[in-house]
Design an enzyme around this catalytic site. Sequence first.
Site, mmCIF file in Angstrom:
data_model
loop_
_atom_site.group_PDB
_atom_site.id
_atom_site.type_symbol
_atom_site.label_atom_id
_atom_site.label_comp_id
_atom_site.label_asym_id
_atom_site.label_seq_id
_atom_site.Cartn_x
_atom_site.Cartn_y
_atom_site.Cartn_z
ATOM 1 N N LYS A 92 41.612 54.879 27.140
ATOM 2 C CA LYS A 92 41.644 54.840 28.596
ATOM 3 C C LYS A 92 40.528 53.979 29.148
ATOM 4 O O LYS A 92 40.704 53.256 30.113
ATOM 5 C CB LYS A 92 41.437 56.271 29.161
ATOM 6 C CG LYS A 92 42.683 57.116 29.160
ATOM 7 C CD LYS A 92 42.435 58.491 29.806
ATOM 8 C CE LYS A 92 41.868 59.489 28.824
ATOM 9 N NZ LYS A 92 42.337 60.873 28.987
ATOM 10 N N LYS A 147 40.960 51.666 18.762
ATOM 11 C CA LYS A 147 41.853 52.721 19.238
ATOM 12 C C LYS A 147 42.369 52.395 20.637
ATOM 13 O O LYS A 147 41.692 51.697 21.415
ATOM 14 C CB LYS A 147 41.146 54.080 19.226
ATOM 15 C CG LYS A 147 40.100 54.241 20.295
ATOM 16 C CD LYS A 147 39.674 55.696 20.491
ATOM 17 C CE LYS A 147 38.588 55.739 21.565
ATOM 18 N NZ LYS A 147 38.164 57.026 22.017
ATOM 19 N N LYS A 182 29.734 54.239 24.947
ATOM 20 C CA LYS A 182 29.951 54.265 26.400
ATOM 21 C C LYS A 182 28.705 53.866 27.160
ATOM 22 O O LYS A 182 28.791 53.163 28.159
ATOM 23 C CB LYS A 182 30.426 55.652 26.855
ATOM 24 C CG LYS A 182 31.858 55.946 26.435
ATOM 25 C CD LYS A 182 32.446 57.137 27.177
ATOM 26 C CE LYS A 182 33.881 57.371 26.731
ATOM 27 N NZ LYS A 182 34.469 58.590 27.273
#
Length: 332
Positions: free
Chosen positions: A198, A195, A112
Amino acid sequence: RPRVLSGIQPTADSFHLGNYLGAIRNWVTMQDTHDAFYCVVDLHAITAGHDPAVLRQRTRLAAAQLLAAGLDPERCTLFVQSQVPEHSQLAWVLSCITGFGEASRMTQFKDKSSRQGAERASVGLFTYPILQAADILLYQADAVPVGEDQRQHLELTRDLAQRFNGLFGTTFTVPEPYIIRDTAKITDLQDPTAKMSKSASSPAGIIDLLDDPARSAKKIRSAVTDTGREIIFDPETKPGIANLLTIYSALAGRSIDDLVGAYAGKGYGDLKKDLSAVVADAVRPIQERTRAYLEDPAQLDKLLALGAEKARAVAAATLRTTYERVGFLGPA
Ligand code: TYM
């Protein structure tokens, strides 16, 4: 009854099928076998920039979807993390026994922060897994139902529990991850080796629980499949088809073998068409009930307040013991 705790971030308007199959669905089942605590982790949702009004709305949307998916406030404790201040309080104590290097090794932080630019990533994003450990340890959870992507955070949680217990005397239960292999990693429809996420997937890669079924059908139709024509389950060579079969199997309650048998000699188009119908059947009641919960936000807030009160009774007891063990004076 063994205790479970799990959490989910209100960082999108809708949860997606990865959240549902990897976590939420198991939470629903575990209400009947465990003393279950589930929280909407709004503190975690402010680590990467957010809009206050949107966050407030998404927190209610998240709670409404969880109730709509089958969480029952009579059988579990559903609450919002920021309404139980002990989470932040325990996180501070745990952050003081976490190594800087140890926290730096968290792959989700590395992913991230590199997406945001390492210099711009917040310190909150860095300490995120420590807050997650606090969520779990406050409730003395025996098990934590999550998807595969949370495994490393649970390892850290276990290490911190053991370290604290070793330093200050047994205080925390060391929790076990509860990860159901079949649905632990639902993948992105457009990139079936990654994966469904979101934050990282494109909209076309995600099936949202609140998506209009026609929109989901379109996404399924354009899902990346694999070369060849045969419908077999092989995540290595046919990750796209394997993902569609996994979703189908989980939502329809049919084994993969059964599906592979039923689709022998049929084409990808048939599988996609039928899967769209299965998804529509699964999400329709969730969507209807979500709308119903949102029609009465005051009632929803009342449910959450009751949940927070129940959660707080447990969390406060653990924090009190923790403060004592650490050597604080205790309540003034
Ligand atoms: P979050 O909000 O990203 O995801 C919520 C849950 O959904 C699972 N999940 C998936 N499972 C299968 N396939 C996927 N593609 C997929 N995507 C998401 C996640 O594994 C998770 O179980 N850090 C946590 C939230 C958290 C938490 C906690 C969890 C905060 N405190 C305490 C457990 C216990 C997170 O970001 O989940």
